[in-house]
Design an enzyme around this catalytic site. Structure first.
Site, PDB file in Angstrom:
ATOM      1  N   ASN A  41       0.813  -1.209   0.000  1.00  0.00           N
ATOM      2  CA  ASN A  41       0.000   0.000   0.000  1.00  0.00           C
ATOM      3  C   ASN A  41       0.854   1.270   0.000  1.00  0.00           C
ATOM      4  O   ASN A  41       1.651   1.491   0.904  1.00  0.00           O
ATOM      5  CB  ASN A  41      -0.923  -0.007   1.233  1.00  0.00           C
ATOM      6  CG  ASN A  41      -2.009   1.037   1.163  1.00  0.00           C
ATOM      7  OD1 ASN A  41      -2.086   1.834   0.235  1.00  0.00           O
ATOM      8  ND2 ASN A  41      -2.874   1.048   2.164  1.00  0.00           N
ATOM      9  N   HIS A 126     -13.386  -3.981  11.378  1.00  0.00           N
ATOM     10  CA  HIS A 126     -13.182  -2.653  11.933  1.00  0.00           C
ATOM     11  C   HIS A 126     -14.515  -1.952  12.162  1.00  0.00           C
ATOM     12  O   HIS A 126     -15.435  -2.073  11.354  1.00  0.00           O
ATOM     13  CB  HIS A 126     -12.357  -1.788  10.981  1.00  0.00           C
ATOM     14  CG  HIS A 126     -10.976  -2.297  10.734  1.00  0.00           C
ATOM     15  ND1 HIS A 126     -10.032  -1.560  10.057  1.00  0.00           N
ATOM     16  CD2 HIS A 126     -10.363  -3.458  11.065  1.00  0.00           C
ATOM     17  CE1 HIS A 126      -8.910  -2.250   9.989  1.00  0.00           C
ATOM     18  NE2 HIS A 126      -9.091  -3.403  10.583  1.00  0.00           N
ATOM     19  N   TYR A 163      -5.830   8.581  11.869  1.00  0.00           N
ATOM     20  CA  TYR A 163      -5.544   7.402  11.058  1.00  0.00           C
ATOM     21  C   TYR A 163      -6.772   6.777  10.409  1.00  0.00           C
ATOM     22  O   TYR A 163      -7.163   5.657  10.675  1.00  0.00           O
ATOM     23  CB  TYR A 163      -4.717   6.339  11.784  1.00  0.00           C
ATOM     24  CG  TYR A 163      -4.953   6.083  13.252  1.00  0.00           C
ATOM     25  CD1 TYR A 163      -4.088   6.610  14.191  1.00  0.00           C
ATOM     26  CD2 TYR A 163      -6.011   5.292  13.684  1.00  0.00           C
ATOM     27  CE1 TYR A 163      -4.269   6.364  15.527  1.00  0.00           C
ATOM     28  CE2 TYR A 163      -6.195   5.036  15.031  1.00  0.00           C
ATOM     29  CZ  TYR A 163      -5.332   5.573  15.945  1.00  0.00           C
ATOM     30  OH  TYR A 163      -5.506   5.316  17.288  1.00  0.00           O
ATOM     31  N   ASP A 233      -6.142  -0.363  17.917  1.00  0.00           N
ATOM     32  CA  ASP A 233      -4.859  -0.128  17.248  1.00  0.00           C
ATOM     33  C   ASP A 233      -4.347   1.256  17.611  1.00  0.00           C
ATOM     34  O   ASP A 233      -5.055   2.254  17.439  1.00  0.00           O
ATOM     35  CB  ASP A 233      -5.070  -0.245  15.733  1.00  0.00           C
ATOM     36  CG  ASP A 233      -3.765  -0.234  14.960  1.00  0.00           C
ATOM     37  OD1 ASP A 233      -2.700  -0.043  15.571  1.00  0.00           O
ATOM     38  OD2 ASP A 233      -3.817  -0.414  13.727  1.00  0.00           O
ATOM     39  N   HIS A 235      -1.349   2.410  16.318  1.00  0.00           N
ATOM     40  CA  HIS A 235      -0.608   2.873  15.141  1.00  0.00           C
ATOM     41  C   HIS A 235       0.761   3.440  15.485  1.00  0.00           C
ATOM     42  O   HIS A 235       1.169   4.487  14.958  1.00  0.00           O
ATOM     43  CB  HIS A 235      -1.416   3.905  14.354  1.00  0.00           C
ATOM     44  CG  HIS A 235      -2.327   3.295  13.330  1.00  0.00           C
ATOM     45  ND1 HIS A 235      -1.909   2.943  12.080  1.00  0.00           N
ATOM     46  CD2 HIS A 235      -3.637   2.971  13.395  1.00  0.00           C
ATOM     47  CE1 HIS A 235      -2.926   2.431  11.408  1.00  0.00           C
ATOM     48  NE2 HIS A 235      -3.988   2.417  12.176  1.00  0.00           N
ATOM     49  N   GLU A 259      -2.871  -3.121  19.827  1.00  0.00           N
ATOM     50  CA  GLU A 259      -1.998  -3.304  18.665  1.00  0.00           C
ATOM     51  C   GLU A 259      -1.033  -2.144  18.461  1.00  0.00           C
ATOM     52  O   GLU A 259      -1.412  -0.975  18.602  1.00  0.00           O
ATOM     53  CB  GLU A 259      -2.881  -3.461  17.418  1.00  0.00           C
ATOM     54  CG  GLU A 259      -2.135  -3.684  16.129  1.00  0.00           C
ATOM     55  CD  GLU A 259      -3.092  -3.812  14.951  1.00  0.00           C
ATOM     56  OE1 GLU A 259      -2.610  -3.702  13.803  1.00  0.00           O
ATOM     57  OE2 GLU A 259      -4.297  -4.011  15.163  1.00  0.00           O
ATOM     58  N   GLU A 285       2.771  -6.157  11.868  1.00  0.00           N
ATOM     59  CA  GLU A 285       2.265  -6.060  10.503  1.00  0.00           C
ATOM     60  C   GLU A 285       3.258  -5.391   9.561  1.00  0.00           C
ATOM     61  O   GLU A 285       3.200  -5.605   8.346  1.00  0.00           O
ATOM     62  CB  GLU A 285       0.929  -5.327  10.455  1.00  0.00           C
ATOM     63  CG  GLU A 285       0.971  -3.839  10.718  1.00  0.00           C
ATOM     64  CD  GLU A 285      -0.408  -3.205  10.613  1.00  0.00           C
ATOM     65  OE1 GLU A 285      -0.554  -2.275   9.814  1.00  0.00           O
ATOM     66  OE2 GLU A 285      -1.314  -3.647  11.326  1.00  0.00           O
ATOM     67  N   HIS A 335      -2.093  -9.452   9.616  1.00  0.00           N
ATOM     68  CA  HIS A 335      -2.569  -8.247   8.961  1.00  0.00           C
ATOM     69  C   HIS A 335      -3.396  -8.644   7.741  1.00  0.00           C
ATOM     70  O   HIS A 335      -3.017  -9.538   7.003  1.00  0.00           O
ATOM     71  CB  HIS A 335      -1.350  -7.438   8.531  1.00  0.00           C
ATOM     72  CG  HIS A 335      -1.628  -6.160   7.828  1.00  0.00           C
ATOM     73  ND1 HIS A 335      -2.204  -5.073   8.434  1.00  0.00           N
ATOM     74  CD2 HIS A 335      -1.379  -5.781   6.550  1.00  0.00           C
ATOM     75  CE1 HIS A 335      -2.287  -4.073   7.579  1.00  0.00           C
ATOM     76  NE2 HIS A 335      -1.804  -4.481   6.414  1.00  0.00           N
ATOM     77  N   ASP A 339      -6.323  -3.464   1.990  1.00  0.00           N
ATOM     78  CA  ASP A 339      -5.186  -3.104   1.139  1.00  0.00           C
ATOM     79  C   ASP A 339      -4.306  -4.310   0.817  1.00  0.00           C
ATOM     80  O   ASP A 339      -3.254  -4.149   0.211  1.00  0.00           O
ATOM     81  CB  ASP A 339      -4.358  -1.965   1.748  1.00  0.00           C
ATOM     82  CG  ASP A 339      -3.727  -2.324   3.082  1.00  0.00           C
ATOM     83  OD1 ASP A 339      -3.861  -3.479   3.514  1.00  0.00           O
ATOM     84  OD2 ASP A 339      -3.100  -1.453   3.699  1.00  0.00           O
ATOM     85  N   GLU A 362      -7.638 -10.703  10.388  1.00  0.00           N
ATOM     86  CA  GLU A 362      -8.247  -9.409  10.107  1.00  0.00           C
ATOM     87  C   GLU A 362      -9.014  -9.488   8.786  1.00  0.00           C
ATOM     88  O   GLU A 362      -8.525 -10.026   7.802  1.00  0.00           O
ATOM     89  CB  GLU A 362      -7.161  -8.337  10.021  1.00  0.00           C
ATOM     90  CG  GLU A 362      -7.689  -6.930   9.808  1.00  0.00           C
ATOM     91  CD  GLU A 362      -6.591  -5.888   9.848  1.00  0.00           C
ATOM     92  OE1 GLU A 362      -6.906  -4.705  10.023  1.00  0.00           O
ATOM     93  OE2 GLU A 362      -5.399  -6.266   9.713  1.00  0.00           O
ATOM     94  N   TRP A 425       3.313   6.943  11.506  1.00  0.00           N
ATOM     95  CA  TRP A 425       2.020   6.528  10.979  1.00  0.00           C
ATOM     96  C   TRP A 425       1.783   5.078  11.391  1.00  0.00           C
ATOM     97  O   TRP A 425       0.745   4.711  11.865  1.00  0.00           O
ATOM     98  CB  TRP A 425       1.990   6.639   9.458  1.00  0.00           C
ATOM     99  CG  TRP A 425       0.779   5.978   8.889  1.00  0.00           C
ATOM    100  CD1 TRP A 425       0.735   4.821   8.167  1.00  0.00           C
ATOM    101  CD2 TRP A 425      -0.576   6.389   8.999  1.00  0.00           C
ATOM    102  NE1 TRP A 425      -0.557   4.499   7.811  1.00  0.00           N
ATOM    103  CE2 TRP A 425      -1.381   5.451   8.316  1.00  0.00           C
ATOM    104  CE3 TRP A 425      -1.206   7.478   9.609  1.00  0.00           C
ATOM    105  CZ2 TRP A 425      -2.781   5.554   8.236  1.00  0.00           C
ATOM    106  CZ3 TRP A 425      -2.578   7.584   9.512  1.00  0.00           C
ATOM    107  CH2 TRP A 425      -3.362   6.636   8.857  1.00  0.00           C
TER     108      TRP A 425
END
Length: 425
Positions: A41, A126, A163, A233, A235, A259, A285, A335, A339, A362, A425
């Site tokens: 991605n 999600h 995010y 998450d 991130h 996560e 991931e 993961h 994407d 996921e 990110w």
């Protein structure tokens, strides 16, 4: 597949039915076709070039049955190893060869990996909402679809986008890299940022997040009761000390996992987090090899390893990671948002059905047209996935339809602190 079958072509297919996907097609002299996912991605064309310019020429004339030898050849035979571009390329080849092996033997890949150790694979999806009421509505909607495990994310008071969660975007569009049909602004990097074309830039405030996240997740737990598996998450946004504080604050919420609490390139920093909280931790991931996971697994600094079947070098290498993790009672939760293509999801499910310490997959789902481009045997029902029983990975790509959706440049967002400095990110 005879002992004399050889690879005669390795072609890269790039398509963007809602978002960009890169697919490797390997063809043998006996007419067998294997498919592998090569999507990375935001860096899709880098992998496409690596495959076309460097890997594909090396495959011509090789025996497609020698999967492990080809993996070793592409990994150990190259001086420049590891990294997401290299390992995604190797992973695409590996998936395609397993697909061919299954088609040649008439067996689904999970049978070639030792057969099923479970009947179905638990998955999570999600749920996002800018504020708590909208988040609770999103969680309820996913429960109505049958999900027994949900990752809950919300906006943070005082921030504009967090995010992928935006105040104005509908919940179904709140995934970075997604092309909104409505045309409104969306945090996927399509369109100019503050410095011209490129990623959108978000503003991040750690203190605001740390104030908000425990209250938000406690509200979700109170709303859903004890049985729903609840995930969250971070991130990579926190320091080890901040991550430890958050973990302690969330212990009463009974998360299934927390996560990516902190960047884990320096794996030793997780020792500090582990010493201060019992909340289950999931990381990996963005890891590409077993060596990046090694310390986290062997010191039991995490509970779940999240390496992706494509980005971690394919089925062959993900099985090595799973085997090491099993020795230390660490489970897999790969993961797998939208994407990665349905090819990679299918491959992950074949691993999941045949791997004892595979915990959860996921699954965000795809737009209808993606299912048309990537016809697949895997299926979702009642909070679980199954890879299906067609030979190989059970995936076929409609190349004519794929050609109708050309590549579109897209980036993941970039995050800055309030003082303008870049954060993770």
């Amino acid at each position: 597949m005879s002992g004399t079958d050889t690879i005669v072509a390795a072609d890269v297919v790039i398509t963007s039915p809602g978002r960009n996907f890169v697919t490797l097609k390997i063809t043998t002299a006996e007419g067998l076709v294997g498919w592998g996912d090569a999507t990375l991605n935001g860096r899709e064309l880098a992998v496409a070039s690596y495959l076309r310019d460097h890997v594909a020429p090396l495959l011509i004339g090789r025996d497609p049955a020698r999967i492990e030898d080809t993996w070793q050849y592409l990994y150990r035979g190259a001086y420049w190893r590891r990294g997401p571009v290299t390992m995604t390329s190797v992973g695409a080849v590996d998936l395609a060869l397993w697909d061919i092996k299954g088609k040649a033997t008439g067996q689904p890949v999970y049978q070639l990996l030792g057969g099923a150790v479970r009947d179905r694979i638990l998955c999570y999806t999600h749920a996002s909402g800018w504020d708590v009421p909208r988040l609770l509505d999103a969680v309820d909607a996913q429960r109505e679809r049958g999900f027994r495990a949900v990752r809950a994310q919300s906006g943070v008071p005082g921030l504009g986008t967090v995010y992928g969660v935006s105040e104005n975007a509908p919940a179904h569009e709140q995934t970075p890299g997604h092309k909104p049909a409505s045309g409104h602004e969306q945090p996927d990097g399509r369109g100019p940022g503050p410095h011209g074309p490129g990623p959108q830039e978000e503003i991040w405030d750690t203190d605001a997040y740390l104030r908000h996240a425990p209250e938000m997740l406690a509200a979700v737990r109170e709303h859903v009761g004890p049985e729903l598996k609840l995930l969250h998450d971070v991130h990579h946004r926190l320091t080890p000390g901040e991550a430890a504080r958050l973990g302690k604050a969330l212990e009463a919420v009974n998360l299934f996992w927390l996560e990516d609490v902190t960047p884990a390139e320096n794996q030793e920093v997780l020792r500090h987090v582990r010493r201060h909280t019992t909340v289950p931790l999931a990381i990996g991931e963005v890891f590409n090899t077993v060596w990046e996971c090694q310390t986290l697994i062997t010191e039991q600094l995490i509970d779940f390893v999240r390496t992706c079947v494509t980005h971690a070098g394919g089925i062959s290498h993900l099985r090595r990671i799973a085997a090491l993790a099993e020795l230390w009672q660490v489970r897999l939760g790969p993961h797998g948002p939208s994407d990665i293509s349905p090819v990679a999801l299918g491959a992950s499910l074949h691993v999941g059905l045949s791997t004892p310490n595979f915990a959860i997959q996921e699954y965000m789902g795809y737009e209808p047209v993606v299912h048309e481009v990537f016809r697949h045997a895997w299926s979702y029902e009642d909070g679980h996935l199954h890879p299906g029983d067609e030979p190989g990975l059970g995936i076929e790509v409609d190349e004519a339809l794929a050609a109708r959706f050309p590549y579109e440049p897209a980036y993941l967002p970039v995050a800055r602190r309030r003082d303008g400095s870049i954060t993770d990110w």
